[in-house]
Design an enzyme around this catalytic site. Structure first.
Site, PDB file in Angstrom:
ATOM      1  N   LYS A  49      12.940  14.786   2.504  1.00  0.00           N
ATOM      2  CA  LYS A  49      12.469  13.455   2.110  1.00  0.00           C
ATOM      3  C   LYS A  49      13.014  13.168   0.726  1.00  0.00           C
ATOM      4  O   LYS A  49      13.323  14.093  -0.024  1.00  0.00           O
ATOM      5  CB  LYS A  49      10.940  13.416   2.075  1.00  0.00           C
ATOM      6  CG  LYS A  49      10.375  12.054   2.338  1.00  0.00           C
ATOM      7  CD  LYS A  49      10.420  11.709   3.817  1.00  0.00           C
ATOM      8  CE  LYS A  49       9.866  10.341   4.113  1.00  0.00           C
ATOM      9  NZ  LYS A  49       9.745  10.129   5.558  1.00  0.00           N
TER      10      LYS A  49
HETATM   11  P1  NAD Z   1       7.733  -0.743   5.114  1.00  0.00           P
HETATM   12  O1  NAD Z   1       8.098  -0.734   3.686  1.00  0.00           O
HETATM   13  O2  NAD Z   1       8.619  -1.455   6.083  1.00  0.00           O
HETATM   14  O3  NAD Z   1       6.259  -1.338   5.298  1.00  0.00           O
HETATM   15  C1  NAD Z   1       5.154  -0.864   4.598  1.00  0.00           C
HETATM   16  C2  NAD Z   1       4.028  -1.862   4.749  1.00  0.00           C
HETATM   17  O4  NAD Z   1       2.843  -1.341   4.119  1.00  0.00           O
HETATM   18  C3  NAD Z   1       4.315  -3.206   4.087  1.00  0.00           C
HETATM   19  O5  NAD Z   1       3.822  -4.234   4.898  1.00  0.00           O
HETATM   20  C4  NAD Z   1       3.515  -3.111   2.785  1.00  0.00           C
HETATM   21  O6  NAD Z   1       3.180  -4.383   2.263  1.00  0.00           O
HETATM   22  C5  NAD Z   1       2.318  -2.355   3.278  1.00  0.00           C
HETATM   23  N1  NAD Z   1       1.540  -1.774   2.184  1.00  0.00           N
HETATM   24  C6  NAD Z   1       1.975  -1.181   1.056  1.00  0.00           C
HETATM   25  N2  NAD Z   1       0.941  -0.833   0.278  1.00  0.00           N
HETATM   26  C7  NAD Z   1      -0.167  -1.211   0.942  1.00  0.00           C
HETATM   27  C8  NAD Z   1      -1.551  -1.148   0.662  1.00  0.00           C
HETATM   28  N3  NAD Z   1      -1.994  -0.610  -0.482  1.00  0.00           N
HETATM   29  N4  NAD Z   1      -2.416  -1.620   1.582  1.00  0.00           N
HETATM   30  C9  NAD Z   1      -1.956  -2.161   2.734  1.00  0.00           C
HETATM   31  N5  NAD Z   1      -0.679  -2.270   3.046  1.00  0.00           N
HETATM   32  C10 NAD Z   1       0.208  -1.802   2.156  1.00  0.00           C
HETATM   33  O7  NAD Z   1       7.534   0.781   5.539  1.00  0.00           O
HETATM   34  P2  NAD Z   1       7.573   1.420   6.981  1.00  0.00           P
HETATM   35  O8  NAD Z   1       8.948   1.947   7.218  1.00  0.00           O
HETATM   36  O9  NAD Z   1       6.940   0.502   7.962  1.00  0.00           O
HETATM   37  O10 NAD Z   1       6.650   2.710   6.749  1.00  0.00           O
HETATM   38  C11 NAD Z   1       5.218   2.653   6.830  1.00  0.00           C
HETATM   39  C12 NAD Z   1       4.666   4.053   7.037  1.00  0.00           C
HETATM   40  O11 NAD Z   1       5.252   4.616   8.216  1.00  0.00           O
HETATM   41  C13 NAD Z   1       4.981   5.051   5.922  1.00  0.00           C
HETATM   42  O12 NAD Z   1       3.916   5.948   5.803  1.00  0.00           O
HETATM   43  C14 NAD Z   1       6.203   5.792   6.448  1.00  0.00           C
HETATM   44  O13 NAD Z   1       6.330   7.079   5.882  1.00  0.00           O
HETATM   45  C15 NAD Z   1       5.859   5.862   7.908  1.00  0.00           C
HETATM   46  N6  NAD Z   1       7.016   6.087   8.778  1.00  0.00           N
HETATM   47  C16 NAD Z   1       8.054   5.188   8.824  1.00  0.00           C
HETATM   48  C17 NAD Z   1       9.122   5.435   9.673  1.00  0.00           C
HETATM   49  C18 NAD Z   1      10.261   4.464   9.830  1.00  0.00           C
HETATM   50  O14 NAD Z   1      11.091   4.682  10.735  1.00  0.00           O
HETATM   51  N7  NAD Z   1      10.353   3.421   9.051  1.00  0.00           N
HETATM   52  C19 NAD Z   1       9.148   6.603  10.447  1.00  0.00           C
HETATM   53  C20 NAD Z   1       8.075   7.478  10.373  1.00  0.00           C
HETATM   54  C21 NAD Z   1       7.013   7.203   9.541  1.00  0.00           C
END
Ligand code: NAD
Length: 549
Positions: free
Chosen positions: A239
């Protein structure tokens, strides 16, 4: 190595064990140990209050206290001093609970020798020191607790267990980038962590967020290892991230900071070394800049150095929506398992980014109704269902949900506690905790985010019969299609979207079935079962390679 002796308080009532442990410690010349022995909890607490204790070795069965209570009473007094729990074979369940509650380690008295004992003490002290500095993060503590619990349940080899607690490689860089106002240069911290290098290259996302730190990145790298193991992908976990708020950067600032970060970690990454992907705060454009920066330094285009890149650069069809799509495949399996019809089911989603918005779209296709969503700016609630197309249009125009007119505004806390069938945390770690788990009103928690649920909350949800689809399984669709993208990149071969989705479904459903079967067979929760599936794969690989030199 320190010259001052390490001051151990041994709380143990059995005179044979007292003599054995004291003897093992006093054999050591460097480091030296000073051992104080008491045989009751009350005298142990008194001795501890008197000060000058570096570490406590604590038997859980004492004349004046028994079981987890012994640990909790000590822990409430000695939160910043490491406690290693001593246990007998028939009492290992209590030791596991003590580790969940905050003990640094556990030792089986029947299997103790001087090297096992001293190493446990040394590592417990080192971990405590490390956690209080850069490594300190709730996510890292949670990752440790989950791992130690799974290790206890599967009786993991002690050599392997100690090897896997901290990552194999971690790089911390501070890097400058120019703001759009030419004379302003900012310096920020960046990280890349590779947890284990045994199974092939490492793989993991890059996160841009103001709270990113070494501990958080290390936790996410560790979870990636178990996830890749569980999905049977030929990767270790990694990561990376930058401690920065990307919403405050212009597009050109984002590009400059990304390129400089890539240049700083360029020796660590590569298609055969470590392959970054998008995570929170990064997207396919950021991956394109990373790929370009890496390629510039190597003199030719190297698309396979990142995944989650734009299609025209060799990105895979289906990668962008893979995590949300995969989560919904698994929600479908889990719903079948608990007898929850998805037609008409209500869904609340925390986080409306890549994972949250795609999960919303796919779960709605199965007939469910998304009644609440939130992001960093606000939460929205519409009991008859939100219009997802309209919401997406709003976020494309305004970046965030704030200001959306056709729903009631709610807070993030309220969203988590909304009456619904399925709650999807898809934003940050540590959202469902001992504090709010009692108030959740859903039948299933489907984890899109990494580490959204604390171990205490897991326990409460289990007692309340709320099904938890754990992150290591729930959000593994992303890395699975990243793996497909990497394979396509290495072979210069593009699969169709149908092919990608069919294989994704196969891999995820297989992992779900294996984890469920283990959970039922061993009478453990699904998170522990999924982690053990992953850990077993990794340790199998480590043991077959053997140790160099
Ligand atoms: P992203 O940046 O596209 O979206 C994150 C979202 O969370 C946004 O809408 C943001 O406004 C919101 N957010 C941030 N702080 C917040 C808060 N305090 N309260 C409520 N909402 C809040 O990110 P993503 O890629 O969708 O990732 C989200 C989660 O999924 C993370 O934990 C990431 O590690 C996990 N994840 C993502 C992927 C991927 O392929 N993108 C894969 C596995 C896991």
């Amino acid at each position: 190595m320190r010259d001052a002796p390490i001051r151990i308080l041994l709380v143990e009532d059995n005179p044979v064990h007292q003599r054995m442990i004291r003897g093992l410690l006093e054999e050591s010349r460097r480091p030296r140990y000073e051992v104080d022995v008491v045989d009751r909890l009350s005298s142990g607490l008194d001795r501890f209050r008197a000060g000058a204790v570096d570490l406590v070795l604590l038997d859980l069965i004492l004349p004046d206290s028994e079981g987890i209570e012994t640990f909790l009473r000590f822990f409430s007094l000695a939160r910043s001093t490491p406690i290693v729990v001593l246990t007998s074979l028939d009492d290992s369940g209590t030791a596991a609970r003590a580790v969940e509650a905050g003990a640094q380690d556990y030792l089986l008295k029947a299997r103790m020798d001087s090297s096992v004992l001293m190493r446990s003490i040394r590592y417990a002290l080192e971990r405590t020191r490390a956690r209080s500095m850069e490594w300190s993060s709730p996510a890292f503590r949670l990752a440790h607790q989950q791992f130690l619990k799974a290790a206890q349940l599967m009786d993991l080899d002690d050599n392997v267990r100690q090897r896997l607690v901290f990552p194999a490689r971690a790089q911390l860089v501070s890097l400058p980038f120019r703001r759009d106002r030419y004379d302003v240069v900012e310096t920020v911290f960046g990280y890349r962590v590779q947890h284990i290098l045994t199974m092939g290259p490492t793989k993991g996302g890059v996160r841009y967020h103001p709270e990113v730190g070494l501990g958080e990145v290390a936790a996410l790298a560790m979870w990636m290892t178990w996830k890749c193991g569980l999905m049977r992908l030929p990767f270790g976990g990694a990561k990376g991230g930058i401690r920065i708020d990307p919403s405050e950067l212009s597009r050109s600032e984002l590009q400059r900071v990304t390129r400089r970060y890539t240049a700083e970690i360029v020796d660590m990454i590569g298609p055969d070394r470590d392959i970054p992907a998008p995570d929170m705060g990064t997207d396919e454009q950021v991956m394109a800049w990373m790929m370009d920066t890496y390629s510039q330094q190597h003199g030719h285009a190297v698309p396979a150095v990142v995944t989650g890149k734009p299609i025209e650069l060799g990105g895979s069809p289906g990668r962008k929506e893979a995590t949300g799509r995969g989560l919904v495949y698994l929600i479908r399996e889990a719903a079948r398992h608990i007898g929850l019809p998805l037609q008409g089911a209500t869904v609340a989603i925390q986080g409306f980014g890549n994972v949250g918005s795609n999960a919303a779209h796919f779960v709605q296709q199965l007939g469910a109704r998304v009644v609440a969503v939130s992001d960093v700016s606000t939460g929205l609630y519409a009991p008859d269902g939100l219009d997802l197309g309209d919401l997406r249009h709003h976020t494309e125009l305004h970046r965030v949900l704030r200001g959306y007119p056709r729903a009631e505004r709610i807070s993030n806390e309220e969203l988590l506690e909304i009456d619904c069938d399925i709650l999807i945390p898809a934003a940050l770690e540590n959202q469902i905790t001992a504090e709010n788990a009692e108030r959740l009103r859903c039948k299933m928690v489907a984890e899109g985010a990494n580490g959204p649920t604390s171990l205490e909350a897991d326990q409460i949800l289990a007692e309340r019969d709320i099904f938890v689809l754990p992150d290591v399984l729930g959000n593994a669709g992303g890395v699975t299609v990243s793996y497909f993208e990497w394979v396509q990149g290495m072979q210069n071969w593009i699969w169709t979207l149908e092919e990608v989705n069919r294989r994704l479904e196969q891999v995820l459903v297989d992992a779900f079935n294996r984890s469920m079967a283990r959970a039922e067979r061993d009478n453990i929760d699904l998170r522990a079962a999924a982690l053990i599936e992953g850990i077993e794969r990794v340790t199998g690989a480590m043991l077959s390679r053997g140790l160099f030199p």
